[in-house]
Design a protein around this motif. Structure first.
Motif, mmCIF file in Angstrom:
data_model
loop_
_atom_site.group_PDB
_atom_site.id
_atom_site.type_symbol
_atom_site.label_atom_id
_atom_site.label_comp_id
_atom_site.label_asym_id
_atom_site.label_seq_id
_atom_site.Cartn_x
_atom_site.Cartn_y
_atom_site.Cartn_z
ATOM 1 N N HIS A 47 0.798 -1.230 0.000
ATOM 2 C CA HIS A 47 0.000 0.000 0.000
ATOM 3 C C HIS A 47 0.827 1.275 0.000
ATOM 4 O O HIS A 47 0.350 2.312 -0.444
ATOM 5 C CB HIS A 47 -0.955 0.011 1.203
ATOM 6 N N ARG A 80 4.283 -0.569 3.682
ATOM 7 C CA ARG A 80 3.133 -1.043 4.456
ATOM 8 C C ARG A 80 2.380 -2.045 3.597
ATOM 9 O O ARG A 80 2.206 -1.846 2.394
ATOM 10 C CB ARG A 80 2.216 0.116 4.837
ATOM 11 N N THR A 82 -1.103 -4.905 3.526
ATOM 12 C CA THR A 82 -2.403 -5.220 4.107
ATOM 13 C C THR A 82 -2.854 -6.584 3.610
ATOM 14 O O THR A 82 -2.735 -6.893 2.420
ATOM 15 C CB THR A 82 -3.456 -4.163 3.723
ATOM 16 N N GLY A 86 -7.837 -7.212 5.707
ATOM 17 C CA GLY A 86 -7.704 -5.847 6.196
ATOM 18 C C GLY A 86 -6.677 -5.605 7.281
ATOM 19 O O GLY A 86 -6.515 -4.471 7.747
ATOM 20 N N LYS A 87 -5.932 -6.616 7.685
ATOM 21 C CA LYS A 87 -4.906 -6.421 8.702
ATOM 22 C C LYS A 87 -3.670 -5.796 8.068
ATOM 23 O O LYS A 87 -3.245 -6.206 6.994
ATOM 24 C CB LYS A 87 -4.559 -7.752 9.357
ATOM 25 N N SER A 88 -3.064 -4.806 8.746
ATOM 26 C CA SER A 88 -1.960 -4.051 8.150
ATOM 27 C C SER A 88 -0.734 -4.059 9.051
ATOM 28 O O SER A 88 -0.836 -4.191 10.280
ATOM 29 C CB SER A 88 -2.403 -2.600 7.892
ATOM 30 N N VAL A 188 2.896 -8.654 9.961
ATOM 31 C CA VAL A 188 1.437 -8.680 9.891
ATOM 32 C C VAL A 188 0.891 -10.014 10.391
ATOM 33 O O VAL A 188 -0.248 -10.097 10.859
ATOM 34 C CB VAL A 188 0.949 -8.372 8.450
#
Length: 499
Positions: A47, A80, A82, A86-88, A188
């Motif tokens: 991201h 970053r 994800t 949706g976990k980042s 993550v």
């Protein structure tokens, strides 16, 4: 990046390749099986990617392969990722821009090659930020590497470089981006990077990356189930380094050792890397014998009877006969010193295709001969193996993905393995130590920054004393067993570009 092969679509379904893109992918990844992976909820998407630089001056110049290095630029990368649910998490990678090693040139200056590498880093940042694929970091790198190589061609053309950016150099520039992805993926999922290569997070086998010969092979089976708790430290003796006090022309007076006996006592060394010229046989033999004599005296004072060397010609030898004669003369001058040689590193030119007569079959009967600068993919490993090389040097500066794949290939082909650095300080050394700790039968790890650019290690030493404060010749690995590459997020607050 319209030509990029889709690994997985945004909805997680496999996207069909057009014939054109399929052929492009095959051409860009020789020996790789272009097979789509089954999407999983653990896959990640990139991201945000940012990079920055640090510059340091060496405390003393380092001579290797006919070149002298006295400064370093470090490329730092934050990213970053994800997961599909949706976990980042954030990741970090770092590597020295070793242009004198990765982009040696007879026509371009140090600044020209460094600037070209910085321009490539800008392009790689944009390419990686634009990536819409989801997958394990190995999958993402498998898709992105061909794009990075195209970018290198474009940068070379745009800058009208007399010599194009080599593949090895592209891998080096891309390596902290790849490391940051692996680091973020581990964080993550709350695991150390080396625990992310099992079937729950990396389904399928290595044929996806290395071709049908690797059906059924897996990275996790090629790694140690637990990290080695300690690893021998290789100390490098560069071509300009003083051996004894009489060789010190101008003392540095900075409190650190300046001669080989002082370094042996300071770090408790039991591994020494000897940098040779490859162009002056008399000097190479005399230098090796002198180092053996000085080391033997220093080790006798310590009561140590077991220590070893590696010989590094940095691809300067004209042919295998030079290597054989050097080994013969060293054996004649010091049988014990010859027995202490663990391996010989990349003695002849890195372009194997152009130098197919530089075979190492006879030399590798005497000592393992390791491919280093030539190793850029599986094709080069197989070619080197056919030419008589029987060992590989893994390096973080070629990427975590490549290090893991080549470690698996080396295990399959029963090759000798060592881990080298690129005078890596700080985070990049921690990364190198992690590789060395998890690959079986590694001979030791090189760590030159403590000799030539210790200032770059200072911010890391208190948190990781087992790596940066060696006293008995061995690095300790317990401190880097945390998530990702083992560097806590709070250590990264002072590094520019943090997300």
């Amino acid at each position: 990046q319209t030509s990029r092969r889709r690994l997985r679509g945004a909805d997680g379904e496999a996207v069909k390749l057009s014939r054109r893109n399929f052929l492009q992918a095959v051409a860009a990844t020789p020996l790789a099986s272009v097979r789509l992976a089954v999407p999983t909820q653990t896959d990640v998407r990139i991201h945000d990617v940012r990079h920055s630089y640090e510059d340091y001056v060496y405390r003393a110049p380092y001579k290797f392969g006919g070149r002298v290095v006295d400064r370093v630029t470090i490329l730092n990368v934050h990213c970053r990722v994800t997961t599909r649910n949706g976990k980042s998490a954030r990741g970090f990678g770092s590597m020295t821009m070793g242009n004198m090693w990765a982009f040696p040139s007879k026509t371009l200056s140090y600044d020209q090659t460094l600037d070209a590498m910085k321009a490539l880093a800008e392009r790689i940042t944009r390419i990686t930020n634009d990536c819409t694929e989801t997958g394990h970091p190995l999958d993402l790198n498998h898709v992105l590497e061909p794009e990075y190589l195209k970018a290198a061609v474009e940068v070379s053309a745009a800058r009208r470089l007399g010599e194009p950016i080599p593949k090895l150099c592209t891998l080096l520039v891309a390596s902290p981006f790849d490391a940051a992805m692996h680091d973020a993926f581990g964080k993550v999922h709350g695991r150390n990077v080396y625990a992310t290569y099992g079937p729950d997070l990396l389904p399928g086998d290595l044929s996806r990356y290395l071709g049908p010969a690797f059906r059924g092979a897996r990275i996790d089976r090629a790694l140690l189930p637990k990290a080695q708790p300690r690893i021998p430290l290789f100390h490098s003796v560069g071509g300009l380094d003083p051996l004894e006090q009489k060789d010190v022309e101008k003392p540095l007076g900075d409190g650190l050792p300046e001669t080989l006996p002082q370094w042996i006592a300071f770090n408790g060394l039991v591994r020494i890397k000897i940098k040779l010229s490859g162009e002056d046989l008399k000097w190479d033999v005399a230098r090796t014998l002198a180092i053996d004599r000085v080391a033997a005296e220093a080790q006798a004072t310590r009561g140590v009877k077991d220590w070893s060397y590696c010989l590094d010609f940095n691809e300067r030898c004209p042919n295998v006969e030079y290597v054989l004669e050097c080994l013969r003369q060293v054996r004649a001058g010091s049988p014990g010193g010859f027995q202490r040689i663990l391996y010989v590193e990349q003695p002849t030119a890195r372009d194997l295709k152009a130098n197919r007569r530089n075979v190492m079959h006879e030399a590798s009967k005497l000592r393992p001969v390791v491919i280093d600068e030539s190793l850029t993919d599986l094709e080069s490993l197989l070619m080197a193996r056919d030419m008589g090389y029987n060992g590989v040097a893994l390096k973080a500066c070629k990427g975590q993905s490549q290090a893991m794949l080549m470690a698996a290939a080396a295990r399959k082909y029963k090759m000798f393995v060592c881990v080298q650095d690129l005078t890596c300080p700080g985070a990049s050394l921690i990364h190198s130590v992690g590789i060395s700790a998890h690959v079986p039968a590694v001979a030791g790890i090189e760590a030159n920054a403590r000799q030539y650019v210790p200032a770059a290690n200072e911010p890391w030493a208190a948190r990781f004393p087992g790596i940066f404060r060696v006293r008995d010749g061995y690095m300790r690995t317990a401190e880097i067993g945390g998530p990702g590459l083992g560097i806590p997020d709070d250590m990264l607050a002072a590094i520019p570009g943090r997300l």
